[in-house]
Design a protein around this motif. Sequence first.
Motif, PDB file in Angstrom:
ATOM      1  N   GLU A 139      31.819  44.239  30.058  1.00  0.00           N
ATOM      2  CA  GLU A 139      31.881  43.797  28.563  1.00  0.00           C
ATOM      3  C   GLU A 139      33.184  43.176  28.247  1.00  0.00           C
ATOM      4  OE1 GLU A 139      31.636  45.950  24.288  1.00  0.00           O
ATOM      5  OE2 GLU A 139      31.408  47.191  25.989  1.00  0.00           O
ATOM      6  N   ALA A 140      33.057  41.878  27.786  1.00  0.00           N
ATOM      7  CA  ALA A 140      34.140  41.266  27.344  1.00  0.00           C
ATOM      8  C   ALA A 140      34.659  41.352  26.225  1.00  0.00           C
ATOM      9  CB  ALA A 140      33.909  39.726  27.651  1.00  0.00           C
ATOM     10  N   ASP A 141      35.470  42.784  25.971  1.00  0.00           N
ATOM     11  CA  ASP A 141      36.079  43.138  24.818  1.00  0.00           C
ATOM     12  C   ASP A 141      37.617  42.793  24.702  1.00  0.00           C
ATOM     13  OD1 ASP A 141      37.001  45.145  26.307  1.00  0.00           O
ATOM     14  OD2 ASP A 141      35.758  46.830  25.419  1.00  0.00           O
ATOM     15  N   GLY A 142      37.989  42.349  25.800  1.00  0.00           N
ATOM     16  CA  GLY A 142      39.357  42.044  25.606  1.00  0.00           C
ATOM     17  C   GLY A 142      40.335  43.423  25.800  1.00  0.00           C
ATOM     18  N   ILE A 143      39.821  44.553  26.039  1.00  0.00           N
ATOM     19  CA  ILE A 143      40.718  45.768  25.993  1.00  0.00           C
ATOM     20  C   ILE A 143      40.402  46.026  27.713  1.00  0.00           C
ATOM     21  CG2 ILE A 143      40.618  48.329  25.187  1.00  0.00           C
ATOM     22  CD1 ILE A 143      39.201  47.429  22.785  1.00  0.00           C
ATOM     23  N   VAL A 144      41.751  46.538  28.048  1.00  0.00           N
ATOM     24  CA  VAL A 144      41.862  47.176  29.393  1.00  0.00           C
ATOM     25  C   VAL A 144      41.568  48.675  29.494  1.00  0.00           C
ATOM     26  CG1 VAL A 144      43.477  47.139  31.417  1.00  0.00           C
ATOM     27  CG2 VAL A 144      43.478  45.308  29.744  1.00  0.00           C
ATOM     28  N   ASN A 145      40.478  48.906  30.160  1.00  0.00           N
ATOM     29  CA  ASN A 145      40.066  50.633  30.055  1.00  0.00           C
ATOM     30  C   ASN A 145      39.836  50.672  31.426  1.00  0.00           C
ATOM     31  OD1 ASN A 145      37.658  49.364  30.753  1.00  0.00           O
ATOM     32  ND2 ASN A 145      36.700  49.699  29.012  1.00  0.00           N
ATOM     33  N   GLN A 146      39.382  51.884  31.732  1.00  0.00           N
ATOM     34  CA  GLN A 146      39.313  52.169  33.007  1.00  0.00           C
ATOM     35  C   GLN A 146      38.519  51.306  34.006  1.00  0.00           C
ATOM     36  OE1 GLN A 146      40.846  54.870  34.707  1.00  0.00           O
ATOM     37  NE2 GLN A 146      40.108  54.042  36.635  1.00  0.00           N
ATOM     38  N   GLU A 147      37.413  50.617  33.560  1.00  0.00           N
ATOM     39  CA  GLU A 147      36.707  49.858  34.262  1.00  0.00           C
ATOM     40  C   GLU A 147      37.344  48.452  34.626  1.00  0.00           C
ATOM     41  OE1 GLU A 147      31.884  48.310  33.894  1.00  0.00           O
ATOM     42  OE2 GLU A 147      33.010  48.792  32.244  1.00  0.00           O
ATOM     43  N   THR A 148      38.036  48.123  33.701  1.00  0.00           N
ATOM     44  CA  THR A 148      38.945  47.129  33.785  1.00  0.00           C
ATOM     45  C   THR A 148      39.903  47.302  34.761  1.00  0.00           C
ATOM     46  OG1 THR A 148      38.189  46.256  31.584  1.00  0.00           O
ATOM     47  CG2 THR A 148      40.199  44.954  32.760  1.00  0.00           C
ATOM     48  N   TRP A 149      40.717  47.962  34.535  1.00  0.00           N
ATOM     49  CA  TRP A 149      41.635  48.760  35.469  1.00  0.00           C
ATOM     50  C   TRP A 149      41.134  48.676  37.100  1.00  0.00           C
ATOM     51  CZ3 TRP A 149      46.599  48.276  35.248  1.00  0.00           C
ATOM     52  CH2 TRP A 149      47.226  48.418  34.034  1.00  0.00           C
ATOM     53  N   THR A 150      40.004  49.290  37.183  1.00  0.00           N
ATOM     54  CA  THR A 150      39.116  49.311  38.703  1.00  0.00           C
ATOM     55  C   THR A 150      39.048  47.829  39.126  1.00  0.00           C
ATOM     56  OG1 THR A 150      38.340  51.361  38.276  1.00  0.00           O
ATOM     57  CG2 THR A 150      37.342  49.958  39.874  1.00  0.00           C
ATOM     58  N   ALA A 151      38.655  46.872  38.091  1.00  0.00           N
ATOM     59  CA  ALA A 151      38.539  45.502  38.709  1.00  0.00           C
ATOM     60  C   ALA A 151      39.469  44.893  38.991  1.00  0.00           C
ATOM     61  CB  ALA A 151      37.654  44.859  37.371  1.00  0.00           C
ATOM     62  N   LEU A 152      40.658  45.143  38.232  1.00  0.00           N
ATOM     63  CA  LEU A 152      41.970  44.573  38.337  1.00  0.00           C
ATOM     64  C   LEU A 152      42.598  45.005  39.711  1.00  0.00           C
ATOM     65  CD1 LEU A 152      43.614  45.021  34.898  1.00  0.00           C
ATOM     66  CD2 LEU A 152      43.024  42.880  36.049  1.00  0.00           C
ATOM     67  N   SER A 153      42.158  46.246  40.116  1.00  0.00           N
ATOM     68  CA  SER A 153      42.895  46.666  41.476  1.00  0.00           C
ATOM     69  C   SER A 153      42.214  45.853  42.597  1.00  0.00           C
ATOM     70  CB  SER A 153      42.439  48.198  41.510  1.00  0.00           C
ATOM     71  OG  SER A 153      41.167  48.468  41.982  1.00  0.00           O
ATOM     72  N   GLN A 154      40.928  45.248  42.444  1.00  0.00           N
ATOM     73  CA  GLN A 154      40.327  44.487  43.423  1.00  0.00           C
ATOM     74  C   GLN A 154      41.237  43.199  43.713  1.00  0.00           C
ATOM     75  OE1 GLN A 154      38.306  46.298  45.148  1.00  0.00           O
ATOM     76  NE2 GLN A 154      38.894  47.969  43.762  1.00  0.00           N
ATOM     77  N   ILE A 155      42.174  42.540  42.951  1.00  0.00           N
ATOM     78  CA  ILE A 155      42.540  41.563  43.153  1.00  0.00           C
ATOM     79  C   ILE A 155      43.784  41.746  44.043  1.00  0.00           C
ATOM     80  CG2 ILE A 155      43.733  39.590  41.807  1.00  0.00           C
ATOM     81  CD1 ILE A 155      40.876  39.775  41.286  1.00  0.00           C
TER      82      ILE A 155
END
Length: 166
Positions: A139-155
Amino acid sequence: MSSTTQMKSTQAIGKKPQLQLGSQGKAVLQLEQLLTKLGVYRQPAKGIFNQAVQFAVKLFQFRFFLPPDGIVGPLTWQVLYTGAPVNMPILRFGSSGEAVATVQEVLKISKHYGAKIDGDFSTLTEKAVGAFQKSFGIEADGIVNQETWTALSQIPRGYDPKWFLT
């Protein structure tokens, strides 16, 4: 994951010994297997925490936003088992600090952010987070939550151990 499964997993992690350079045994063997599964260790597992294992641990910790000290304690064990960052702050417009700078750095690497890495969660950062989330099906809400942190860790990010010499 059910709460019972999660509780058993947390209990298992809580019983894990702290491992570091020089440690030996079954727990080190298990660590090597987990690091191999996660793609950061490519040596034969021997159950000996040597410099190659230490480097893999530091690389793993860096990738998942933990201090890369090469010591496997409760937080590192938790991340090894969950495959996701832990204890990360929720960041949104107006946030600031080192965590925001880390997000900006990863977004820059992933080509979602082109502005200065300044640690300020501005409109540009918010838009970049939203674009990143959209590209990961989040969900593109512009908030870095747990799901976004997990995706960021894949970069993939460049890890240079000289940055962390103490």
